[in-house]
Design an enzyme around this catalytic site. Structure first.
Site: not given
Ligand code: NAD
Length: 492
Positions: A282, A248, A464, A149-150, A90, A460
């Protein structure tokens, strides 16, 4: 073959039309996904709202909820090879990286299972002999998890596991490019015995499916990882609805090499910090501050290491960087490098798309960009301030620590930072002055699920991971229990 999606505990075709996911390394099609539309959103939310209120889930004891997460952790670990391969297909990351992400997802499920069964509730200090006060936690209800997507499987598990541990239902909206891992995760939750309706996975367009989910009145929390502008938009929706949101977001992290750093350790750390994941992280250490006194030898070693990186087919062993996510993103990265040149920057290495063929990789068929280092720009330049999200490092020499701190903090982002020094006391002091949610001292990009993660400034809101991570998916309630045999009086 059309791939169904997971709506309210059923595998069926979404009504939002087909969308192909492609392998960025060669453009071949992975799957045609039957994506969701607004009707699917409605169905999933209604089912989720019913499922989390169902006494068979609502009254399930923490250790019983935890049992499902432990089972999922084992299933993820057992299917690690398949899950890593799916994710590589992907998003084009090397298999070694996607395997690490899968194992981190298994660890996250296990950690939140343990947190779930060991979190305490409390009796606050009592203020009267006539009643006792208990402080308990309740779920929020329907949670929407929107992911980029990363690092799909890891970001998804970081939201699904604490949300379920806390007794909620969760609907995942994976990124357009990377729905495969999330769909496979849904299968594993199903296999582990999660009751129907508690989890849905709705691939589809962010502006359609993601936004419809966020706006739905029955959705009571948004957990988002992605770009800052999308995060800002979702924060607006959360504000209108007065619901909690965790964000995030993006970063432009500084890495600092002090004059007493171990040059070899620092050069390897810096190289890994920016170029692993082809910079599509990120937390990528994208701004490098190097002390003037060691600038020459440090840069010589860093350039040598960078030129030695193997960029190749992500399914091949021994490569350092795979493909970028798609051609539009490659063009965006190339645009930043062009802008750096126009603004007076010097390209020290890379600065171009890779073309041609090797024995194992057809660069022309994919989205491969050379690891790039640029000097000669100021920290206030466009390229130093904007997130590129690609394999591009900007290097800035410095002399003075106060000026260094001012520059490092001169960014709208505040996600992470790195410091390389042999003087621990100095490193610690510097770490405390940086406006970032994470600081790595003599290492980079290391993670622990037990340490809270999140950003300062426009990187952010909320945290988390960590034991407190599960509390982000709960709301606190005080229960007063009367002990007096006397009727209520009017004064207190
Ligand atoms: P993006 O913001 O474009 O998309 C993220 C998700 O939001 C996708 O699922 C997308 O479909 C959805 N979305 C888009 N528009 C929406 C809308 N209007 N309403 C609801 N959902 C919407 O980000 P991306 O390009 O997928 O990911 C890259 C970004 O993610 C970078 O900025 C990166 O720094 C950030 N990121 C942050 C972290 C972190 O932990 N801080 C981790 C990974 C990535």
């Amino acid at each position: 073959m059309v791939k169904p999606i997971y709506i309210a505990g059923e595998w069926k075709n979404g009504r939002g039309g087909l969308r192909a996911t492609t392998f960025p390394a060669d453009g071949s099609i992975n799957a045609d996904i039957a994506t969701a539309n607004a009707d699917d959103v409605e169905e999933a939310v209604q089912a989720a709202d019913k499922a989390w209120r169902d006494p068979s889930w609502r009254h399930r004891l923490p250790h019983e909820r935890a049992a499902i997460l432990y089972k999922v952790a084992d299933l993820v670990a057992a299917r690690a090879t398949t899950l890593a391969a799916l994710q590589t297909r992907d998003n084009g990351k090397p298999l070694t990286e996607t395997m690490a992400l899968v194992m981190s997802a298994a660890g996250t499920a296990r950690y939140f299972a343990a947190a779930c069964e060991t979190l305490d509730e409390s009796l606050p200090s009592q203020r009267s002999h006539d009643y006792i006060t208990a402080s308990v936690y309740e779920p929020l209800g329907v949670v929407v998890a929107i992911t980029p997507w990363n690092s799909p499987i890891a970001s998804e598990m970081q939201k699904i596991a604490p949300a379920l541990a806390a007794g909620n239902a969760v609907i995942v909206k994976p990124a357009e490019a990377t729905p495969l891992a999330a769909l496979e995760l849904a299968r594993l939750f199903e296999e582990a015995g999660l009751p129907k309706g508690l989890l849905s996975v709705l691939p589809g367009r962010g502006s359609v499916v993601g936004e419809a989910l966020a706006r739905h009145p029955k959705v009571r929390k948004i957990a988002f990882t992605g770009g800052t502008s999308t995060g800002r938009r979702l924060a607006g929706i959360a504000a209108e609805k007065l619901i909690p949101i965790s964000l995030e977001l993006g970063g432009k992290s500084p890495t600092i090499v002090l004059e007493d750093a171990d040059i070899e350790m620092a050069a390897r750390g810096v190289c890994y910090g920016i170029f692993s994941s082809a910079g599509q992280a990120c937390i990528a250490g994208a701004r490098l501050f190097v002390h003037h006194n060691i600038y020459e030898p440090f840069m010589a070693r860093l350039l040598e290491l960078t030129r030695g990186l193997r960029v190749g087919h992500p399914e091949q062993p021994g490569i350092h960087m795979g493909s970028l996510i798609n051609m539009a993103h490659l063009e965006s990265v190339a645009g930043f490098v062009e802008r750096a040149g126009a603004d007076g920057g010097t390209i020290l290495c890379g600065g171009k798309r890779l073309t041609g063929k090797t024995e194992t990789c057809d660069y022309d068929a994919g989205c491969f960009y050379a690891p790039t280092i640029i000097s000669g720009l100021s920290n206030s330049s466009y390229v130093c301030q904007e997130e590129i999200f690609g394999p591009v490092l900007v290097v800035l020499p410095f002399d003075n620590e106060a000026d260094l701190v001012a520059q490092a903090n001169d960014s709208m982002f505040g996600l992470a930072a790195g410091i390389w020094t042999e003087n621990f006391r100095r490193g610690w002091r510097l770490a405390r002055t940086l406006d970032t949610g994470t600081v790595w001292l003599n290492t980079y990009k290391k993670f622990s699920v037990s340490a809270p993660f999140g950003g300062f400034k426009e990187s952010g809101l909320g945290r988390e991971k960590g034991r407190a991570g599960v509390r982000e998916y709960m709301q606190q309630k005080s229960i007063y229990v009367g002990l007096s045999d006397e009727p209520n009086n009017w004064s207190a």
